[in-house]
Scaffold this active site. Structure first.
Site, short mmCIF file in Angstrom:
data_model
loop_
_atom_site.label_atom_id
_atom_site.label_comp_id
_atom_site.label_asym_id
_atom_site.label_seq_id
_atom_site.Cartn_x
_atom_site.Cartn_y
_atom_site.Cartn_z
N ASN A 24 -25.85 20.63 -11.33
CA ASN A 24 -25.86 22.09 -11.37
C ASN A 24 -25.71 22.63 -12.78
O ASN A 24 -25.52 23.81 -12.98
CB ASN A 24 -24.79 22.66 -10.43
N HIS B 173 0.81 -1.22 0.00
CA HIS B 173 0.00 0.00 0.00
C HIS B 173 0.84 1.26 0.00
O HIS B 173 0.30 2.37 -0.05
CB HIS B 173 -0.97 0.00 1.18
#
Lengths: 719, 159
Positions: free
Chosen positions: A690, A244
């Site tokens: 929007n 990771h």
């Protein structure tokens, strides 16, 4: 009980009767209770299996994503400069800056720290007081100012650069060495370890075995603390790279998101620095030359000499796409036939995100024309380089990516990049298995599964006593395998859910005998009874499982219908189990799980249609049967999110219509989804809430739940 | 094994194999002998410890290896399920059992009494088992087990 001889015969008989009753009653209660406990145990194991299979299926998704990138490299010929730009952006995200540029880009010295800032102020060289101040600050949920974060990262990088690939620890200097496994952003666990075991100090050595970040919400705090201690006590604190510690993985599993959320202005710089710091982390640690500590595991080809010598910082991201095994063969065959070597098309190239040549410095983004040109050129270079890889069997390696080739590194250069890269991949991603042998780790998509014979071989080859690794969550926080020669240590408690598992750390003295300390860093976990703990984790697991089932609704319906030729709406338990497994491929004990997933009807048959309807309602979505498109999006949302984050290079959270359209088009072609341009347009329009021509992809990812409320165009479209 | 199988028998076998595989860590069709109890019980049976030992004798190898093979376990367990051996203990029987221990019929058993009965009588509990049961069953304020409430709670948990 009293003295029998003093009892009257009647009383004695009564007592005897009672005693035999008591005996029988006890047996009954014990019998019943033991059965209850066994059921709990079975539930616990099933829950564990659910979490694991979903976790690994997610990692498989990561493979699919990389297959997608390979697919692009193979098949996609950009028909316009726009498309080319777009594609190249997905590959350039792995670019690394040259040193000087990185310093300039991530400059912190000009950053002002306002007087109103009450958090810790760091000065270098760091002192133990700085560490305690940081710990205290993080306990109070304060945030370290971006300037200090960057400063710390710069200093950390400077320090790491001088470290060898394999750190050496000796137990004669500090009596004990403490080894910690995966922390995954769970700061409470680190606090607990320090509380129980003490802070790092000249008499207290620590090895942190990778996976410090992702999944948990305080990955950055953990990094800051670990790096601070690393700089204060360089001889006593050792860090290993985990799978990771890789920016490609961070894009998917939450670390990138965390940084951007916590540092809205400087997050990008911080991420860039961290990306660089990660590839300078050492790869392994050796204790007394006897105990090897790596994050994942080993393979039958693990070569510690090679690992010592390679330039570890070349491997920015260790993940890669599909292997093109066939390409070499094709070339060979053609040669045998006397034909000239076929010009390898880009379709035969290695799609390798990690080993691309370093691109030339990018011109300023404000000059779009220049930028597009640069992108196009860089992509061309990439493709060229990949082409060369295929032909490179006899050719010397391209030196374009390696900065300096010193005499001492000449040995290193005779290894191919494939070999070097495989070494790193194996130690970061592999898992042990009980069976002998060594095979490709298809579940994770990287590294291999190694058996006890491989362990023996490597231990013998390097005269080691045992291996310590992490990478896998264990119920007790640690687990031995391979005849106690491999120890898995995992330090993130309650990893899947509160109560799911303990964390642990291990201490080794000069005798190298491991001593374990286990813990569960959650107050709630302690107050719950065993039943409550298991129920809670179970609930969480089943929620995740139901989500997965919902995401495959259409496929499930088809599968069920195949067993229900008369269209009665019911199927048997057996058919249900087989159908579900054939769709989800999770390898779970479906018959055991059935009671918690489906009601069965009186005659033992399952009503699958109403069951799927119930699932859909739970996921707050309706008309699911018709919206197979949304289902696909839902199913692939982590992949899509990752792609979006790569495209959204300025981390603004917005991508344009065009970009989204491109992405979706490519993705759907790859996934064989039928979709017209109109379909995509409709989808796009319905998501732009929007109406500004941009898609906030965080909203998008929630959109499939909300679309019905806004514009149900898709649902009304006949299918 | 019979060459012609009932659909029902095939179903039962699949159930058993599934349960077995949950405990088969090495994926080699064997389980640790200590897990057999859990497997048998999670398949819906309520054997006593004595009955469990009897069953084990039938499925163990001649030379006990500490592992049980699926091959031997399957036919034995199939018969157990077909014969409906080791019947479940219904709620009212369980209640009677607790009542039998409640000498004064006051609706509860003290902690000490319960410990005494369950760790000394019948097929005694281990310390761990006793602690586990008490953690849920005991009412900490009165230090007693109100068994009716306890049973109701456990039955709900089961479903």
């Amino acid at each position: 009980m009293g003295n029998c001889t003093s009892l009257q015969p009647l009383q004695f008989r009564r007592l005897a009767l009672f005693l035999s009753l008591a005996f029988k009653a006890a047996v009954l209660i014990q019998q019943w209770y033991r059965r209850y406990v066994a059921r709990l145990e079975m539930r616990r194991r099933c829950t564990w299996r659910i979490f694991q299979s979903i976790e690994y299926a997610c990692e498989q998704d990561q493979i699919k994503l990389h297959n997608f990138f390979s697919y692009l490299m193979d098949h996609f010929t950009p028909s316009s400069s726009k498309e080319r730009d777009f594609i190249s952006r997905m590959f350039i995200s792995g670019e690394s800056f040259k040193e000087a540029e990185l310093e300039k880009y991530c400059d912190y010295e000009s950053m002002e720290v306002p007087d109103s800032y009450t958090g810790p102020r760091l000065s270098f060289p760091l002192l133990p007081d700085h560490a305690t101040a940081l710990l205290e600050a993080f306990k109070q949920k304060q945030q370290l100012h971006a300037r200090y974060v960057l400063n710390l990262l710069h200093e950390t990088r400077k320090h790491l650069k001088q470290l060898p690939n394999i750190s050496h620890v000796s137990t004669c200097y500090s009596e004990e060495v403490t080894v910690c496994g995966d922390l995954h952003g769970q700061l409470d666990d680190l606090f607990f370890i320090f509380y129980k075991n003490g802070l790092p100090s000249p008499s207290k050595s620590y090895v942190f075995n990778g996976d410090f970040v992702d999944r948990g919400k305080q990955s950055l705090e953990i990094l800051i603390i670990l790096f601070t201690f690393l700089l204060i006590y360089p001889k006593e604190v050792h860090l290993n790279r985990g799978n990771h510690e890789d920016h490609m993985v961070n894009l998917r599993y939450g670390f990138a998101k965390e940084v951007m959320q916590k540092y809205k202005v400087h997050g990008k710089k911080i991420l860039k620095m961290i990306q660089n710091v990660f590839c300078w982390l050492p790869l392994a640690t050796l204790i007394d030359q006897k105990v090897l500590i790596i994050h994942g595991g080993i393979s039958d080809t693990t070569d510690l000499d090679m690992l010592q010598k390679i330039q570890r910082n070349k491997f920015i991201s260790v993940l890669r796409g599909k292997k093109r095994k066939e390409s070499n063969k094709d070339v060979e065959i053609q040669e045998i036939n006397g034909e000239s070597k076929v010009e390898a098309e880009s379709s035969e190239s290695e799609s390798d995100l990690s080993l691309s040549p370093q691109p030339r410095p990018a011109p300023s983004i404000t000059n779009r024309l220049e930028f597009s040109k640069w992108l196009r050129q860089t992509v061309q270079e990439q493709i060229e380089w990949c082409r060369q890889l295929v032909d490179s069997e006899s050719e010397p390696e391209e030196p374009t990516y390696s900065s300096v080739v010193s005499l001492t590194e000449l040995d290193a250069q005779c290894w191919t990049h494939q070999e070097e890269w495989k070494q790193i991949l194996d130690i970061l991603w592999s898992d042990p298995m009980p069976q002998e042998g060594c095979r490709v780790n298809t579940v994770r998509g990287g590294g291999c599964y190694f058996g006890p014979d491989v362990t023996d071989k490597i231990l013998e080859k390097y005269n080691l006593q045992f291996l310590i690794r992490s990478h896998e969550c264990k119920h007790e926080g640690y687990e031995f395998c391979h005849n106690r020669k491999v120890l898995t240590i995992f330090s993130a408690s309650n990893y899947y859910e509160i109560g799911s598992n303990r964390g642990a750390y291990v201490k080794l003295g000069p005798d190298l005998v491991p001593h374990f300390v286990q813990y569960q860093a959650s107050k709630t976990a302690h107050t719950l009874t065993m039943t409550q703990r298991i129920s809670r984790v179970e609930e969480s697991a089943f929620r995740a499982l139901r989500e997965k089932l919902f995401a495959h609704t259409s496929a499930l319906i088809s599968a069920f219908k195949a067993y229900d030729k008369d269209n009665t709406g019911k199927i048997s338990l057996s058919s249900w189990a087989m159908a579900v497994e054939s769709v989800l491929h999770l390898g779970l004990p479906w018959r055991m799980l059935r009671p918690q997933l489906v009601r069965s009807t009186v005659d033992g048959m399952l009503e699958y249609k109403s069951w799927l309807d119930d699932l859909a309602m739970e996921q707050r979505s309706q008309e699911h049967i018709q919206s197979s498109l949304l289902e696909v999006i839902y199913r692939n949302r982590s992949n899509l999110e990752t792609i979006f984050r790569i495209i959204d290079r300025d981390h603004s959270g917005l991508i344009s219509f065009e970009e989204f359209r491109q992405t979706w088009k490519l993705f759907s072609t790859h996934m064989n989804i039928e979709l017209t341009d109109d379909g995509i347009d409709d989808l796009v329009r319905s998501i732009d809430f929007n109406k500004d021509g941009n898609i906030d992809f965080n909203e998008f990812l929630e959109a499939f739940r909300l679309v019905k409320q806004s514009q149900p165009i898709l649902f009304q479209r006949p299918r | 094994m019979a060459s012609r199988k009932d659909g029902a028998v095939a179903e039962i076998e699949k159930k058993i194999i599934e349960a077995f595989e949950v405990f088969d860590h090495e994926c080699n069709k064997t389980v640790d002998v200590r897990e057999i109890g859990s497997i048998v019980r999670s398949l819906g049976c309520f054997p006593t410890e004595a009955e469990l030992h009897e069953l084990l004798a039938k499925v163990e190898e001649e030379e006990p290896t500490g592992y049980i093979n699926l091959e031997k376990f399957l036919p034995v367990m199939t018969k157990v399920l077909l014969d409906r051996s080791y019947q479940p203990i219904p709620e009212d029987v369980l209640l009677h059992a607790f009542e039998a221990l409640d000498e004064n019929k006051c609706g509860y058993i003290t902690k000490e009494e319960l410990i005494k009965y369950l760790t000394e009588e019948g097929e005694p509990f281990t310390e761990e088992e006793m602690e586990d049961m008490l953690s849920t069953a005991l009412d900490p304020e009165t230090n007693t087990v109100r068994y009716r409430d306890y049973i109701s709670m456990m039955i709900v948990d089961e479903t």
